[in-house]
Design an enzyme around this catalytic site. Structure first.
Site, PDB file in Angstrom:
ATOM      1  N   ARG A   1      26.811 -35.931   6.792  1.00 42.02           N
ATOM      2  CA  ARG A   1      26.650 -35.229   5.412  1.00 42.02           C
ATOM      3  C   ARG A   1      27.498 -35.918   4.275  1.00 42.02           C
ATOM      4  NH1 ARG A   1      25.919 -29.438   8.053  1.00 42.02           N
ATOM      5  NH2 ARG A   1      25.732 -28.393   6.466  1.00 42.02           N
TER       6      ARG A   1
ATOM      7  N   LYS B   1      16.257 -26.135   8.266  1.00 43.63           N
ATOM      8  CA  LYS B   1      16.298 -26.948   9.359  1.00 43.63           C
ATOM      9  C   LYS B   1      16.363 -26.345  10.719  1.00 43.63           C
ATOM     10  CE  LYS B   1      20.442 -28.298   7.520  1.00 43.63           C
ATOM     11  NZ  LYS B   1      20.547 -27.376   6.335  1.00 43.63           N
TER      12      LYS B   1
ATOM     13  N   ARG C   1      25.831 -14.129   8.176  1.00 42.98           N
ATOM     14  CA  ARG C   1      27.020 -15.252   8.387  1.00 42.98           C
ATOM     15  C   ARG C   1      27.842 -15.162   7.390  1.00 42.98           C
ATOM     16  NH1 ARG C   1      24.175 -20.960   9.746  1.00 42.98           N
ATOM     17  NH2 ARG C   1      25.340 -21.745   8.225  1.00 42.98           N
TER      18      ARG C   1
ATOM     19  N   ARG D   1      28.295 -24.301  -1.087  1.00 42.17           N
ATOM     20  CA  ARG D   1      27.884 -24.980  -0.005  1.00 42.17           C
ATOM     21  C   ARG D   1      26.589 -25.840  -0.832  1.00 42.17           C
ATOM     22  NH1 ARG D   1      25.664 -20.649   3.914  1.00 42.17           N
ATOM     23  NH2 ARG D   1      24.668 -22.619   5.166  1.00 42.17           N
TER      24      ARG D   1
ATOM     25  N   ARG E   1      18.797 -14.125   5.170  1.00 46.00           N
ATOM     26  CA  ARG E   1      19.064 -14.547   6.558  1.00 46.00           C
ATOM     27  C   ARG E   1      19.852 -13.604   7.413  1.00 46.00           C
ATOM     28  NH1 ARG E   1      20.916 -20.430   8.134  1.00 46.00           N
ATOM     29  NH2 ARG E   1      22.659 -19.840   6.938  1.00 46.00           N
TER      30      ARG E   1
HETATM   31  P1  AP5 Z   1      17.469 -21.965   8.776  1.00 46.05           P
HETATM   32  O1  AP5 Z   1      16.664 -22.526   9.502  1.00 46.05           O
HETATM   33  O2  AP5 Z   1      18.803 -21.067   9.251  1.00 46.05           O
HETATM   34  O3  AP5 Z   1      18.071 -22.848   7.519  1.00 46.05           O
HETATM   35  P2  AP5 Z   1      19.202 -24.112   7.655  1.00 46.05           P
HETATM   36  O4  AP5 Z   1      18.626 -25.267   6.912  1.00 46.05           O
HETATM   37  O5  AP5 Z   1      19.317 -24.456   9.202  1.00 46.05           O
HETATM   38  O6  AP5 Z   1      20.381 -23.538   7.160  1.00 46.05           O
HETATM   39  P3  AP5 Z   1      21.830 -23.514   7.475  1.00 46.05           P
HETATM   40  O7  AP5 Z   1      22.695 -22.416   6.549  1.00 46.05           O
HETATM   41  O8  AP5 Z   1      22.291 -23.260   8.920  1.00 46.05           O
HETATM   42  O9  AP5 Z   1      22.328 -25.042   7.061  1.00 46.05           O
HETATM   43  P4  AP5 Z   1      23.816 -25.532   6.737  1.00 46.05           P
HETATM   44  O10 AP5 Z   1      23.615 -26.962   6.626  1.00 46.05           O
HETATM   45  O11 AP5 Z   1      24.192 -25.193   5.487  1.00 46.05           O
HETATM   46  O12 AP5 Z   1      24.564 -25.073   7.728  1.00 46.05           O
HETATM   47  P5  AP5 Z   1      25.298 -25.608   9.240  1.00 46.05           P
HETATM   48  O13 AP5 Z   1      25.295 -24.549  10.134  1.00 46.05           O
HETATM   49  O14 AP5 Z   1      24.855 -27.074   9.479  1.00 46.05           O
HETATM   50  O15 AP5 Z   1      16.743 -20.755   7.385  1.00 46.05           O
HETATM   51  C1  AP5 Z   1      17.384 -20.126   6.547  1.00 46.05           C
HETATM   52  C2  AP5 Z   1      16.629 -18.928   6.390  1.00 46.05           C
HETATM   53  O16 AP5 Z   1      15.341 -19.270   5.805  1.00 46.05           O
HETATM   54  C3  AP5 Z   1      16.262 -17.924   7.822  1.00 46.05           C
HETATM   55  O17 AP5 Z   1      16.497 -16.631   7.471  1.00 46.05           O
HETATM   56  C4  AP5 Z   1      14.988 -18.280   8.065  1.00 46.05           C
HETATM   57  O18 AP5 Z   1      14.291 -17.483   8.665  1.00 46.05           O
HETATM   58  C5  AP5 Z   1      14.291 -18.804   6.516  1.00 46.05           C
HETATM   59  N1  AP5 Z   1      13.353 -19.569   6.807  1.00 46.05           N
HETATM   60  C6  AP5 Z   1      13.314 -20.720   7.192  1.00 46.05           C
HETATM   61  N2  AP5 Z   1      11.933 -21.600   6.757  1.00 46.05           N
HETATM   62  C7  AP5 Z   1      11.418 -20.740   6.261  1.00 46.05           C
HETATM   63  C8  AP5 Z   1       9.830 -21.016   5.297  1.00 46.05           C
HETATM   64  N3  AP5 Z   1       9.245 -22.034   5.510  1.00 46.05           N
HETATM   65  N4  AP5 Z   1       9.736 -19.822   4.538  1.00 46.05           N
HETATM   66  C9  AP5 Z   1      10.521 -18.886   4.349  1.00 46.05           C
HETATM   67  N5  AP5 Z   1      11.634 -18.506   5.043  1.00 46.05           N
HETATM   68  C10 AP5 Z   1      12.266 -19.651   5.829  1.00 46.05           C
HETATM   69  O19 AP5 Z   1      26.848 -25.876   8.624  1.00 46.05           O
HETATM   70  C11 AP5 Z   1      27.593 -24.702   8.262  1.00 46.05           C
HETATM   71  C12 AP5 Z   1      29.012 -25.233   8.029  1.00 46.05           C
HETATM   72  O20 AP5 Z   1      29.718 -25.993   8.919  1.00 46.05           O
HETATM   73  C13 AP5 Z   1      29.002 -26.385   6.737  1.00 46.05           C
HETATM   74  O21 AP5 Z   1      29.127 -25.476   5.584  1.00 46.05           O
HETATM   75  C14 AP5 Z   1      30.438 -27.086   6.826  1.00 46.05           C
HETATM   76  O22 AP5 Z   1      31.378 -26.092   6.613  1.00 46.05           O
HETATM   77  C15 AP5 Z   1      30.319 -27.109   8.493  1.00 46.05           C
HETATM   78  N6  AP5 Z   1      29.816 -28.388   9.055  1.00 46.05           N
HETATM   79  C16 AP5 Z   1      28.613 -28.395   9.551  1.00 46.05           C
HETATM   80  N7  AP5 Z   1      28.580 -29.662   9.735  1.00 46.05           N
HETATM   81  C17 AP5 Z   1      29.268 -30.580   9.194  1.00 46.05           C
HETATM   82  C18 AP5 Z   1      29.423 -31.844   9.008  1.00 46.05           C
HETATM   83  N8  AP5 Z   1      28.529 -33.049   9.456  1.00 46.05           N
HETATM   84  N9  AP5 Z   1      30.707 -32.220   8.229  1.00 46.05           N
HETATM   85  C19 AP5 Z   1      31.597 -31.357   7.917  1.00 46.05           C
HETATM   86  N10 AP5 Z   1      31.344 -30.024   8.089  1.00 46.05           N
HETATM   87  C20 AP5 Z   1      30.215 -29.544   8.751  1.00 46.05           C
END
Ligand code: AP5
Length: 228
Positions: free
Chosen positions: A101, A26, A173, A184, A140
Site C-alpha cells: 500500500r 477487491k 465494518r 481511507r 456494504r
Molecule cells: P469489497 O469487495 O468488499 O471491496 P474491497 O475492495 O475488498 O474493499 P475493502 O474496504 O475491504 O478494501 P480496503 O483496501 O479499504 O480494506 P482492507 O480490508 O484491505 O466490495 C465493497 C462493496 O461493494 C461490497 O458491498 C460489495 O458487495 C460491493 N461490490 C463489489 N463489487 C461490486 C460491483 N461490481 N458492483 C456493485 N457492487 C459491488 O484494509 C482495511 C484496513 O486495514 C486499512 O484501512 C488499514 O488500516 C489496514 N491495512 C490493510 N492492509 C494494510 C497494509 N498493507 N498496510 C497498512 N495497513 C493496512
C-alpha cells in the site's frame, strides 16, 4: 506447456498483486482469481481484523489505525506478510490483496519475493470513481452469525433475504462509517496510488474498469491477468 515426453504441464505459479481504492471490489473478485489461477491469497486487511477480533498483541497495536482508516505501521504488517508467505504452498501461486500500500511496502515485498524466487508477474488495478466507492462502502454489510461471515450490499435484496433466512445479522465494518471512508480514500490517493506509476514503469500494471456487474468485472479481471 509440455514436458520432454509431450505431456501437458500445469502453468508455473503466478504472483499477482491486486490494488484498488477501498471498496473497489477487491475481496469480491478474489474467489474468481483464486480459482481460475490456483492462487493462495494473503489479505492483510482480513488478517488484521482476525488479530483484532482475537485480541492478540498485534491486534491491539493495529486496532486504532484500522478504526481511523490509517495505514498500520510497516513493521506490524511485515510480520503478517512473512507468516502468510511462509504458509504458501510451493506449487500454488500468490494473490496479494491489500499489500503493498506504499512504495516502502513495495520495496519490502520485492525483497521477500526475490528471496523466494517468485517475482511479481502482474499487478491488477481496479478503477472505480469516488461516488461509486461511497455507494459501495456505504451499503456494504457483513452477514454474521450464520456460519462463515460473508459480504453483501444492501442493494442486493436477495442476498439480504438469504442472510436473514440463515439466521444471520447485518453488521457494518467499523471503518465503513462515512468520516472514516473519506480518510481511507485520502490515504489511498496519497500513499497507495503512487504505486500505479511505479508498476506501470516496470511493465507489470494491468488496469481495468471495475464498474458494472460483478460478472463483467470478473471477466475483465481474468482476461487482464491472462494477457500479462
Ligand atoms: P469489497 O469487495 O468488499 O471491496 P474491497 O475492495 O475488498 O474493499 P475493502 O474496504 O475491504 O478494501 P480496503 O483496501 O479499504 O480494506 P482492507 O480490508 O484491505 O466490495 C465493497 C462493496 O461493494 C461490497 O458491498 C460489495 O458487495 C460491493 N461490490 C463489489 N463489487 C461490486 C460491483 N461490481 N458492483 C456493485 N457492487 C459491488 O484494509 C482495511 C484496513 O486495514 C486499512 O484501512 C488499514 O488500516 C489496514 N491495512 C490493510 N492492509 C494494510 C497494509 N498493507 N498496510 C497498512 N495497513 C493496512
Amino acid at each position: 506447456m509440455q514436458d520432454d515426453a509431450g505431456r501437458a504441464q500445469p502453468p508455473p505459479p503466478l504472483q499477482v498483486v491486486l490494488i484498488g481504492p477501498p471498496g473497489a471490489g477487491k475481496s469480491t473478485l478474489v474467489p474468481a482469481l483464486v480459482e481460475t489461477f490456483s492462487l493462495d491469497r494473503i489479505a492483510t486487511g482480513d488478517l488484521l481484523r482476525a488479530e483484532i477480533e482475537a485480541g492478540t498483541p498485534l491486534g491491539h497495536t493495529s486496532a486504532g489505525y484500522v478504526e481511523r482508516g490509517e495505514l498500520v505501521p510497516d513493521a506490524v504488517i511485515e510480520q503478517l506478510l512473512r507468516s502468510g508467505l511462509a504458509a504458501m504452498r510451493p506449487d500454488t501461486g500468490l494473490l496479494l490483496d491489500g499489500y503493498p500500500r506504499s512504495l516502502d511496502q513495495a520495496r519490502t515485498l520485492d525483497g521477500l519475493l526475490a528471496d523466494l524466487g517468485r517475482p511479481i508477474d502482474v499487478v491488477l488495478a481496479l478503477e472505480v470513481p469516488d461516488d461509486e466507492i461511497l455507494h459501495r462502502l456505504g451499503g456494504r454489510r457483513l452477514c454474521s452469525g450464520a456460519g462463515e461471515p460473508w459480504v453483501l450490499h444492501l442493494d442486493d435484496a436477495a442476498a439480504v433475504a438469504r442472510c436473514r433466512a440463515q439466521g444471520g445479522t447485518l453488521e457494518q465494518r467499523e471503518d465503513d462509517r462515512p468520516e472514516v471512508i473519506g480518510r481511507r480514500l485520502a490515504v489511498y490517493r496519497r500513499q497507495t496510488e503512487p504505486l500505479l506509476a511505479a508498476y506501470r514503469a516496470a511493465g507489470l500494471l494491468r488496469e481495468i474498469d471495475a464498474t458494472g456487474s460483478t460478472a463483467d468485472v470478473r471477466a475483465r479481471a481474468i482476461a487482464a491477468v491472462r494477457r500479462r
